[in-house]
Design an enzyme around this catalytic site. Structure first.
Site, mmCIF file in Angstrom:
data_model
loop_
_atom_site.group_PDB
_atom_site.id
_atom_site.type_symbol
_atom_site.label_atom_id
_atom_site.label_comp_id
_atom_site.label_asym_id
_atom_site.label_seq_id
_atom_site.Cartn_x
_atom_site.Cartn_y
_atom_site.Cartn_z
ATOM 1 N N SER A 128 0.862 -1.228 0.139
ATOM 2 C CA SER A 128 -0.219 0.099 0.034
ATOM 3 C C SER A 128 0.848 1.438 0.061
ATOM 4 C CB SER A 128 -0.684 0.015 1.229
ATOM 5 O OG SER A 128 -1.632 1.372 1.527
ATOM 6 N N TYR A 141 -2.082 -0.654 10.756
ATOM 7 C CA TYR A 141 -2.075 -1.037 9.052
ATOM 8 C C TYR A 141 -0.914 -0.334 8.431
ATOM 9 C CZ TYR A 141 -3.880 -0.835 4.321
ATOM 10 O OH TYR A 141 -4.090 -1.098 2.980
HETATM 11 N N1 NAP Z 1 -9.009 -0.579 -0.377
HETATM 12 C C1 NAP Z 1 -7.804 0.274 -0.548
HETATM 13 O O1 NAP Z 1 -7.966 1.524 -0.162
HETATM 14 C C2 NAP Z 1 -6.662 -0.245 -0.269
HETATM 15 C C3 NAP Z 1 -5.507 0.655 -0.585
HETATM 16 C C4 NAP Z 1 -4.037 0.014 -0.727
HETATM 17 C C5 NAP Z 1 -3.893 -1.353 -0.586
HETATM 18 N N2 NAP Z 1 -4.937 -1.930 -0.250
HETATM 19 C C6 NAP Z 1 -4.882 -3.485 -0.142
HETATM 20 O O2 NAP Z 1 -5.448 -4.289 -1.161
HETATM 21 C C7 NAP Z 1 -5.793 -5.655 -0.522
HETATM 22 C C8 NAP Z 1 -7.024 -6.154 -0.656
HETATM 23 O O3 NAP Z 1 -7.915 -4.941 -0.075
HETATM 24 P P1 NAP Z 1 -9.423 -4.735 -0.548
HETATM 25 O O4 NAP Z 1 -9.368 -3.086 -0.620
HETATM 26 O O5 NAP Z 1 -9.829 -5.377 -1.850
HETATM 27 O O6 NAP Z 1 -10.187 -5.156 0.756
HETATM 28 P P2 NAP Z 1 -11.586 -6.015 1.149
HETATM 29 O O7 NAP Z 1 -12.559 -5.627 0.064
HETATM 30 O O8 NAP Z 1 -11.889 -5.666 2.494
HETATM 31 O O9 NAP Z 1 -11.001 -7.169 0.735
HETATM 32 C C9 NAP Z 1 -10.015 -7.900 1.751
HETATM 33 C C10 NAP Z 1 -9.924 -9.474 1.431
HETATM 34 O O10 NAP Z 1 -9.056 -10.111 2.350
HETATM 35 C C11 NAP Z 1 -9.561 -11.272 2.780
HETATM 36 N N3 NAP Z 1 -9.260 -11.720 4.209
HETATM 37 C C12 NAP Z 1 -9.058 -10.767 5.182
HETATM 38 N N4 NAP Z 1 -8.557 -11.472 6.477
HETATM 39 C C13 NAP Z 1 -8.068 -12.797 5.907
HETATM 40 C C14 NAP Z 1 -7.746 -13.657 6.626
HETATM 41 N N5 NAP Z 1 -7.584 -13.903 7.927
HETATM 42 N N6 NAP Z 1 -7.721 -15.149 5.631
HETATM 43 C C15 NAP Z 1 -7.900 -15.083 4.600
HETATM 44 N N7 NAP Z 1 -8.538 -13.779 3.778
HETATM 45 C C16 NAP Z 1 -8.412 -12.799 4.608
HETATM 46 C C17 NAP Z 1 -10.939 -11.024 2.824
HETATM 47 O O11 NAP Z 1 -11.775 -12.166 2.904
HETATM 48 P P3 NAP Z 1 -12.718 -13.082 3.977
HETATM 49 O O12 NAP Z 1 -13.264 -11.909 4.818
HETATM 50 O O13 NAP Z 1 -13.564 -13.645 3.154
HETATM 51 O O14 NAP Z 1 -11.592 -13.887 4.577
HETATM 52 C C18 NAP Z 1 -11.198 -10.231 1.547
HETATM 53 O O15 NAP Z 1 -11.310 -10.967 0.442
HETATM 54 C C19 NAP Z 1 -5.202 -5.454 1.091
HETATM 55 O O16 NAP Z 1 -4.096 -5.980 1.194
HETATM 56 C C20 NAP Z 1 -5.206 -4.328 1.408
HETATM 57 O O17 NAP Z 1 -4.426 -3.724 2.409
HETATM 58 C C21 NAP Z 1 -6.328 -1.728 -0.228
#
Ligand code: NAP
Length: 243
Positions: A128, A141
């Site tokens: 990130s 985070y």
């Molecule tokens: N959204 C943003 O603004 C942003 C910005 C920069 C980076 N990111 C990064 O991008 C990645 C994806 O984020 P997103 O925005 O797509 O978030 P999201 O929609 O909340 O998705 C998060 C995913 O992680 C899975 N997860 C969480 N805890 C888990 C566990 N213990 N075991 C297995 N799976 C787990 C969840 O699945 P289950 O709950 O079904 O397990 C879900 O599929 C993350 O690493 C995040 O830090 C996001």
């Protein structure tokens, strides 16, 4: 990516889900991992080349069993992640530990288990911008993502010629992670998840070390290398406190 076998964690939502669908569309076989089984089953019903794998990445024993049973992979995208938005003081030690376990420890554990199946392949960690610029009100985070960036780039050198390691560092994306009251005023600054997934897959197909998708994010990332980190953190604190 036609014909490739690619593992994606965090496949049930947001960036991971969008990446899985695009990979399936391109003809890849996708090992889609997450905890919410019903979402994975729904995905695999729509895309027959998506294999659902219920896996809690913070469960070390489950990760070991899963990795030991894997055949060769062309790539793995370690994308599962969680955050907590708000003053650090309002959080709990239990929540901090879960965040560190999911965003940091689980990825070191997965990397160890995936080394064998990924020989000659590509390993992507989803970091990130918060791993490059300290992010007040998401302090734990931000710390886990900084860890992931250093870990990924160090591993890249250790595994050169064996597994091509890279770190993908997006800025804000419109997903469930950002669909929280505390971030509502920042909604117009968030990127479309489909566009970020396209950038993630282009990066996966490359051999590059680091990718920051989006022109404004790239400019901020460049600036973060010359501006003292304490200044950047001060600026981010003001932006988030006012919003
Ligand atoms: N959204 C943003 O603004 C942003 C910005 C920069 C980076 N990111 C990064 O991008 C990645 C994806 O984020 P997103 O925005 O797509 O978030 P999201 O929609 O909340 O998705 C998060 C995913 O992680 C899975 N997860 C969480 N805890 C888990 C566990 N213990 N075991 C297995 N799976 C787990 C969840 O699945 P289950 O709950 O079904 O397990 C879900 O599929 C993350 O690493 C995040 O830090 C996001």
């Amino acid at each position: 990516m036609n014909g490739q076998r690619i593992l994606v964690t965090g496949a049930s939502s947001g960036l991971g889900r969008a990446a899985c669908e695009r990979l399936a569309q391109d003809g890849a076989t996708v090992l889609a991992c997450a905890r919410r089984e019903e979402r994975l089953l729904e995905l695999s019903k729509r895309w027959p080349t998506i294999e659902p794998h219920v896996l809690d990445v913070s469960d070390a024993a489950a990760v070991d069993t899963f990795c030991a049973a894997l055949g060769p992979l062309d790539a793995a995208i370690l994308n599962a992640g969680v955050t907590e938005v708000g003053p650090f003081t309002n959080g709990t030690a239990e929540r901090d530990a879960q965040l560190i376990a999911t965003n940091a420890t689980a990825n070191t554990h997965l990397a160890r288990g995936l080394r064998r199946p990924l020989q000659g392949g590509r390993l992507i960690f989803v970091g990130s911008m918060a791993g490059m610029v300290p992010l007040p009100y998401q302090a734990v985070y931000s710390g886990t993502k900084a860890f992931l960036h250093h870990f990924a780039l160090a591993l890249r050198e250790e595994w050169a010629g064996e597994v091509s390691v890279g770190v993908f560092a997006p800025g804000g994306i419109r997903t469930e992670m950002t669909d929280v009251a505390a971030l509502k005023t920042l909604d117009s600054h968030l990127a479309d998840v489909g566009e970020v997934a396209d950038a993630l897959l282009a990066f996966t197909a490359s051999t590059r070390a680091l990718s920051v998708p989006g022109g404004a994010n790239r400019a901020a990332a460049t600036l973060s290398r010359v501006v003292p980190r304490s200044w950047a953190a001060k600026l981010m604190e003001r932006v988030y406190r006012e919003d």
